[in-house]
Motif scaffolding. Structure first.
Motif, PDB file in Angstrom:
ATOM      1  N   MET A  20       0.840  -1.203   0.000  1.00  0.00           N
ATOM      2  CA  MET A  20       0.000   0.000   0.000  1.00  0.00           C
ATOM      3  C   MET A  20       0.876   1.255   0.000  1.00  0.00           C
ATOM      4  O   MET A  20       1.683   1.449   0.900  1.00  0.00           O
ATOM      5  CB  MET A  20      -0.926   0.037   1.209  1.00  0.00           C
ATOM      6  N   PRO A  21       0.690   2.148  -0.981  1.00  0.00           N
ATOM      7  CA  PRO A  21       1.421   3.413  -0.987  1.00  0.00           C
ATOM      8  C   PRO A  21       0.925   4.331   0.138  1.00  0.00           C
ATOM      9  O   PRO A  21      -0.280   4.426   0.397  1.00  0.00           O
ATOM     10  CB  PRO A  21       1.079   4.014  -2.352  1.00  0.00           C
ATOM     11  N   VAL A  22       1.880   5.000   0.795  1.00  0.00           N
ATOM     12  CA  VAL A  22       1.574   5.913   1.896  1.00  0.00           C
ATOM     13  C   VAL A  22       2.384   7.193   1.697  1.00  0.00           C
ATOM     14  O   VAL A  22       3.567   7.132   1.362  1.00  0.00           O
ATOM     15  CB  VAL A  22       1.929   5.276   3.261  1.00  0.00           C
ATOM     16  N   LEU A  23       1.738   8.334   1.908  1.00  0.00           N
ATOM     17  CA  LEU A  23       2.378   9.636   1.754  1.00  0.00           C
ATOM     18  C   LEU A  23       2.369  10.353   3.091  1.00  0.00           C
ATOM     19  O   LEU A  23       1.338  10.379   3.775  1.00  0.00           O
ATOM     20  CB  LEU A  23       1.614  10.471   0.715  1.00  0.00           C
ATOM     21  N   LEU A  24       3.497  10.955   3.479  1.00  0.00           N
ATOM     22  CA  LEU A  24       3.604  11.771   4.685  1.00  0.00           C
ATOM     23  C   LEU A  24       3.745  13.229   4.284  1.00  0.00           C
ATOM     24  O   LEU A  24       4.603  13.579   3.467  1.00  0.00           O
ATOM     25  CB  LEU A  24       4.824  11.359   5.516  1.00  0.00           C
ATOM     26  N   GLU A  25       2.877  14.092   4.874  1.00  0.00           N
ATOM     27  CA  GLU A  25       2.926  15.521   4.615  1.00  0.00           C
ATOM     28  C   GLU A  25       2.919  16.286   5.929  1.00  0.00           C
ATOM     29  O   GLU A  25       2.436  15.781   6.937  1.00  0.00           O
ATOM     30  CB  GLU A  25       1.714  15.959   3.796  1.00  0.00           C
ATOM     31  N   GLN A  26       3.420  17.509   5.889  1.00  0.00           N
ATOM     32  CA  GLN A  26       3.410  18.399   7.048  1.00  0.00           C
ATOM     33  C   GLN A  26       2.551  19.615   6.711  1.00  0.00           C
ATOM     34  O   GLN A  26       2.656  20.171   5.610  1.00  0.00           O
ATOM     35  CB  GLN A  26       4.819  18.857   7.401  1.00  0.00           C
ATOM     36  N   ARG A  27       1.712  20.033   7.676  1.00  0.00           N
ATOM     37  CA  ARG A  27       0.896  21.231   7.468  1.00  0.00           C
ATOM     38  C   ARG A  27       1.806  22.450   7.474  1.00  0.00           C
ATOM     39  O   ARG A  27       2.636  22.618   8.355  1.00  0.00           O
ATOM     40  CB  ARG A  27      -0.154  21.370   8.562  1.00  0.00           C
ATOM     41  N   THR A  28       1.626  23.302   6.451  1.00  0.00           N
ATOM     42  CA  THR A  28       2.480  24.476   6.320  1.00  0.00           C
ATOM     43  C   THR A  28       1.714  25.781   6.445  1.00  0.00           C
ATOM     44  O   THR A  28       2.298  26.835   6.388  1.00  0.00           O
ATOM     45  CB  THR A  28       3.209  24.461   4.964  1.00  0.00           C
ATOM     46  N   ARG A  61       0.109  14.690   8.167  1.00  0.00           N
ATOM     47  CA  ARG A  61      -0.955  13.887   7.565  1.00  0.00           C
ATOM     48  C   ARG A  61      -0.336  12.680   6.870  1.00  0.00           C
ATOM     49  O   ARG A  61       0.611  12.812   6.096  1.00  0.00           O
ATOM     50  CB  ARG A  61      -1.737  14.729   6.556  1.00  0.00           C
ATOM     51  N   LEU A  62      -0.882  11.507   7.173  1.00  0.00           N
ATOM     52  CA  LEU A  62      -0.562  10.284   6.446  1.00  0.00           C
ATOM     53  C   LEU A  62      -1.739   9.988   5.527  1.00  0.00           C
ATOM     54  O   LEU A  62      -2.891   9.958   5.984  1.00  0.00           O
ATOM     55  CB  LEU A  62      -0.375   9.104   7.400  1.00  0.00           C
ATOM     56  N   THR A  63      -1.467   9.769   4.249  1.00  0.00           N
ATOM     57  CA  THR A  63      -2.516   9.405   3.300  1.00  0.00           C
ATOM     58  C   THR A  63      -2.199   8.020   2.753  1.00  0.00           C
ATOM     59  O   THR A  63      -1.134   7.798   2.179  1.00  0.00           O
ATOM     60  CB  THR A  63      -2.632  10.433   2.168  1.00  0.00           C
ATOM     61  N   PHE A  64      -3.134   7.107   2.956  1.00  0.00           N
ATOM     62  CA  PHE A  64      -3.006   5.715   2.541  1.00  0.00           C
ATOM     63  C   PHE A  64      -3.804   5.537   1.247  1.00  0.00           C
ATOM     64  O   PHE A  64      -5.005   5.799   1.213  1.00  0.00           O
ATOM     65  CB  PHE A  64      -3.564   4.787   3.620  1.00  0.00           C
ATOM     66  N   ASP A  65      -3.140   5.092   0.183  1.00  0.00           N
ATOM     67  CA  ASP A  65      -3.788   4.910  -1.123  1.00  0.00           C
ATOM     68  C   ASP A  65      -4.441   3.525  -1.151  1.00  0.00           C
ATOM     69  O   ASP A  65      -3.886   2.555  -1.672  1.00  0.00           O
ATOM     70  CB  ASP A  65      -2.758   5.067  -2.232  1.00  0.00           C
ATOM     71  N   THR A  66      -5.634   3.446  -0.604  1.00  0.00           N
ATOM     72  CA  THR A  66      -6.322   2.152  -0.481  1.00  0.00           C
ATOM     73  C   THR A  66      -6.780   1.621  -1.833  1.00  0.00           C
ATOM     74  O   THR A  66      -6.839   0.411  -2.022  1.00  0.00           O
ATOM     75  CB  THR A  66      -7.513   2.262   0.487  1.00  0.00           C
ATOM     76  N   ASP A  67      -7.086   2.492  -2.790  1.00  0.00           N
ATOM     77  CA  ASP A  67      -7.473   2.023  -4.128  1.00  0.00           C
ATOM     78  C   ASP A  67      -6.321   1.304  -4.815  1.00  0.00           C
ATOM     79  O   ASP A  67      -6.516   0.268  -5.445  1.00  0.00           O
ATOM     80  CB  ASP A  67      -7.939   3.180  -5.004  1.00  0.00           C
ATOM     81  N   ALA A  68      -5.124   1.869  -4.726  1.00  0.00           N
ATOM     82  CA  ALA A  68      -3.965   1.240  -5.361  1.00  0.00           C
ATOM     83  C   ALA A  68      -3.706  -0.133  -4.761  1.00  0.00           C
ATOM     84  O   ALA A  68      -3.344  -1.078  -5.452  1.00  0.00           O
ATOM     85  CB  ALA A  68      -2.728   2.117  -5.218  1.00  0.00           C
ATOM     86  N   ALA A  70      -6.017  -2.106  -3.162  1.00  0.00           N
ATOM     87  CA  ALA A  70      -7.146  -3.024  -3.351  1.00  0.00           C
ATOM     88  C   ALA A  70      -7.307  -3.467  -4.798  1.00  0.00           C
ATOM     89  O   ALA A  70      -8.110  -4.360  -5.067  1.00  0.00           O
ATOM     90  CB  ALA A  70      -8.432  -2.371  -2.859  1.00  0.00           C
ATOM     91  N   ALA A  71      -6.609  -2.866  -5.711  1.00  0.00           N
ATOM     92  CA  ALA A  71      -6.587  -3.180  -7.136  1.00  0.00           C
ATOM     93  C   ALA A  71      -7.943  -3.620  -7.688  1.00  0.00           C
ATOM     94  O   ALA A  71      -8.738  -2.806  -8.085  1.00  0.00           O
ATOM     95  CB  ALA A  71      -5.505  -4.193  -7.447  1.00  0.00           C
ATOM     96  N   GLY A  72      -8.244  -4.904  -7.719  1.00  0.00           N
ATOM     97  CA  GLY A  72      -9.452  -5.422  -8.361  1.00  0.00           C
ATOM     98  C   GLY A  72     -10.724  -5.291  -7.551  1.00  0.00           C
ATOM     99  O   GLY A  72     -11.805  -5.472  -8.091  1.00  0.00           O
ATOM    100  N   ALA A  73     -10.641  -4.978  -6.270  1.00  0.00           N
ATOM    101  CA  ALA A  73     -11.834  -4.914  -5.426  1.00  0.00           C
ATOM    102  C   ALA A  73     -11.795  -3.684  -4.519  1.00  0.00           C
ATOM    103  O   ALA A  73     -11.698  -3.805  -3.307  1.00  0.00           O
ATOM    104  CB  ALA A  73     -11.939  -6.186  -4.593  1.00  0.00           C
ATOM    105  N   PRO A  74     -11.861  -2.487  -5.119  1.00  0.00           N
ATOM    106  CA  PRO A  74     -11.777  -1.286  -4.290  1.00  0.00           C
ATOM    107  C   PRO A  74     -12.964  -1.177  -3.338  1.00  0.00           C
ATOM    108  O   PRO A  74     -14.069  -1.595  -3.656  1.00  0.00           O
ATOM    109  CB  PRO A  74     -11.761  -0.138  -5.301  1.00  0.00           C
TER     110      PRO A  74
END
Length: 109
Positions: A20-28, A61-68, A70-74
């Motif tokens: 699962m791809p995960v992105l870390l961001e900081q509020r600016t 903020r952590l954003t989890f790309d659940t669609d990527a 779950a591929a065939g069954a989002p």
């Protein structure tokens, strides 16, 4: 030095959410975010060291790309964002328990 890890579990199968791809961001600012790092969960559903450097006291903020993942069954949620605050010098662990129509999180250790 504050550090960050995450762990994603598939609550339906009881197995780690590998890949699962995960992105870390900081509020600016009021509406702004700066991307700090990204990664993909390993075979155990973990990213053990997500922050590229020590995290300073701020909102992240952590954003989890659940669609990527779950591929065939989002599921119902194409992504899950968890916003949290770093307030002290320690390790922060932010787990995600995921199913097609629900998710939960907590401050781990």
């Amino acid at each position: 030095m504050s550090t960050l890890s995450t762990h994603v579990l598939d609550a339906v199968t009881g197995t780690p959410a590998e890949g699962m791809p995960v992105l870390l961001e900081q509020r600016t600012g009021a509406d702004g975010w700066t991307s700090l790092a990204g990664g993909t969960t390993d075979g155990d559903g973990r990213i053990r060291d997500l922050a590229p450097a020590a995290l300073e006291p701020a909102v992240y903020r952590l954003t989890f790309d659940t669609d990527a993942w779950a591929a065939g069954a989002p599921g119902f949620y194409p992504e899950v964002s968890i916003v949290f605050r770093v307030t002290e010098d320690r390790h922060y662990h932010v787990p995600l328990l995921l199913s097609p129509f629900a998710y939960s999180t907590y401050r781990g250790s």
